[in-house]
Design an enzyme around this catalytic site. Structure first.
Site, short mmCIF file in Angstrom:
data_model
loop_
_atom_site.label_atom_id
_atom_site.label_comp_id
_atom_site.label_asym_id
_atom_site.label_seq_id
_atom_site.Cartn_x
_atom_site.Cartn_y
_atom_site.Cartn_z
N LYS A 1 72.44 83.26 83.84
CA LYS A 1 71.06 83.33 83.34
C LYS A 1 70.86 82.53 82.06
CE LYS A 1 69.74 87.46 85.81
NZ LYS A 1 71.00 87.74 86.52
C1 LIG Z 1 71.06 88.01 87.94
C2 LIG Z 1 72.41 87.86 88.58
C3 LIG Z 1 72.57 87.59 89.96
C4 LIG Z 1 71.40 87.54 90.92
O1 LIG Z 1 70.62 86.39 90.77
P1 LIG Z 1 69.14 86.34 91.41
O2 LIG Z 1 68.58 85.07 90.94
O3 LIG Z 1 68.42 87.54 90.87
O4 LIG Z 1 69.31 86.43 92.88
C5 LIG Z 1 73.84 87.37 90.46
N1 LIG Z 1 74.93 87.45 89.66
C6 LIG Z 1 74.83 87.72 88.33
C7 LIG Z 1 76.08 87.82 87.52
C8 LIG Z 1 73.57 87.93 87.73
O5 LIG Z 1 73.49 88.21 86.41
#
Ligand SMILES: *Cc1c(COP(=O)(O)O)cnc(C)c1O
Length: 431
Positions: A107
């Site tokens: 993120k």
């Molecule tokens: C947020 C997250 C996801 C999921 O991603 P999306 O875009 O919500 O599908 C997967 N793995 C980790 C470690 C995350 O923080």
């Protein structure tokens, strides 16, 4: 670029307004009015292009109308100032590692890009911008780090007291400056309810120039395309890759599919889900029936009604038959996830986190049925972020990377508060 609301009950807006609004006024998601095509040079000569140029070319059609080129270039360069390697495990399986950013989860790219865009928009107004966000873990850390020291922007993060991991709490509470952590006496739902209440008050929202850093924001969604272009740049095989993405709210996968719609070569996509299997069931049966969310090892994917899936359907203009040709979805059990972690350690000496493990399992499974294909899975977090469960499964301890080790010894600085919107509003006014 103009963006329209998927409910089609709100005005089209530019990138600036879409970023500041987050959700459209009709409470629906923004979607670009047209899907740009990548240039032939970007796709065919990508090996010889620097990452900054690739990212700039990919995002310019969306943001270039509202942010001058020189500024956008600088934003992009600051967004991707860490490595995004495609690591070979075998001739047929690679891992795209998205955890080398400051908070060790994918993120970071979205949060860093959005923060710098908002910083630029804040310069254009004499009001101060306040970002208000509720977090159950990873989002808060990425947002805090992304917005740290961004001029003209204050960030207020609500998190549930005692319900985030030690590493996550330190990522939220040790930065200081423009980052304010409010430790709420309640659970994540309480934090989210307070944020929703405040956003549902249009006067307050205007008055305080409030914005949310939610993952549905176009400025967090769109830059995630960079990962897949960087993977394409590193992809050396003559056949196109199968791409397996661990999916919760489906933002990351939706960005990958958008890049494909713009011309990035892909053989097939796999939506790798944990036991929260709404989308795998939907693609099977044609019926969209979210069930109750269940807690799993890959808890950042514990989502049963994923917000971004409507965007994927929009890319394919609601034509489920063509969508299913390019996208498969699979639900991976807890036992399969644990076994996948052990299997990769055993076969390749490769340590995965539970989210990456779900995607690895799904890819293995698919390649087993398609003997002539090759691909990569997306490793979205460093295993240390989920060290409790990973260490329990493997019996091996994981070392903290130096930057995290330095952060966890810093002193926590948070305001402990009752779960009452009025108290939070007073705090926002005091900034
Ligand atoms: C947020 C997250 C996801 C999921 O991603 P999306 O875009 O919500 O599908 C997967 N793995 C980790 C470690 C995350 O923080």
């Amino acid at each position: 670029m103009k963006f329209y609301s998927l409910n089609r009950n709100a005005d089209q807006v530019g990138f600036r307004e879409a970023t500041i609004n987050g959700l459209a006024p009709d409470k629906s998601l923004y979607f670009p009015a047209s899907i740009p095509a990548f240039s032939a040079q970007l796709i065919n000569e990508i090996h010889s292009l620097p990452n900054e140029e690739i990212a700039f070319e990919a995002i310019r059609p969306y943001a270039g109308g509202d942010i001058p080129s020189a500024v956008l270039k600088k934003i992009v360069t600051e967004t991707i100032n860490f490595s995004i390697p495609l690591v070979k495990l075998s001739d047929r399986i690679h891992s795209l590692e998205l955890f080398h950013g400051p908070t060790l989860a994918f993120k970071d790219v979205g949060a860093r890009f959005m923060s710098r865009c908002l910083g630029y928009f804040a310069e254009q107004t004499d009001k101060k911008v306040t970002v208000l966000v509720a977090t159950s873990g990873d989002t808060g850390g990425a947002v805090a780090d992304g917005f740290y020291d961004v001029e003209g922007v204050q960030v207020v993060i609500l998190y549930p007291s005692g319900k985030v991991s030690m590493v996550q709490e330190k990522q939220l509470t040790t930065l200081g400056k423009n980052i304010h952590a409010l430790e709420i006496k309640g659970n994540f739902d309480d934090c989210q309810r307070i944020v929703k209440d405040i956003f549902n008050n249009p006067e307050l929202k205007q008055d305080l120039f409030l914005t949310s850093a939610n993952s549905i924001n176009v400025a967090r969604w769109l830059p995630q395309q960079f990962y897949y272009l960087f993977a394409w740049k590193q992809w050396a095989s003559p056949i196109k890759p199968v791409i397996s993405v661990p999916s919760g709210n489906f933002g990351n996968l939706c960005a990958a599919i958008l890049a494909h719609a713009s011309g990035m070569p892909v053989d097939h996509f796999i939506a790798a889900c944990n036991s929260n299997d709404t989308i795998p069931r939907y693609l099977q049966s044609g019926e969209y029936r979210p069930s109750k969310t269940v807690a799993t090892l890959s808890n950042a994917m514990d989502v049963s009604d994923p917000s971004n899936f409507v965007r994927i359907e929009e890319i394919y203009q609601q034509d489920t038959t063509s969508l299913k040709k390019i996208l498969s979805a699979i639900s991976v059990t807890e036992e399969e996830t644990s076994n996948a972690i052990l299997n990769a350690l055993d076969l390749y000496g490769y340590q995965m986190d539970p989210h990456g493990a779900v995607a690895y399992y799904a890819l293995e499974n698919y390649l087993h049925q398609h003997g002539d294909k090759a691909g990569y899975f997306v490793e979205t977090a460093h295993p240390v972020k989920f060290h409790d469960s990973v260490e329990r499964i493997t019996g091996k301890s994981i070392e903290l990377p130096p930057a995290v080790a330095a952060q966890v010894i810093k002193e926590k600085n948070a305001l402990l508060m009752d779960a009452e919107a009025d108290l939070i509003i007073d705090f926002l006014r005091s900034l």
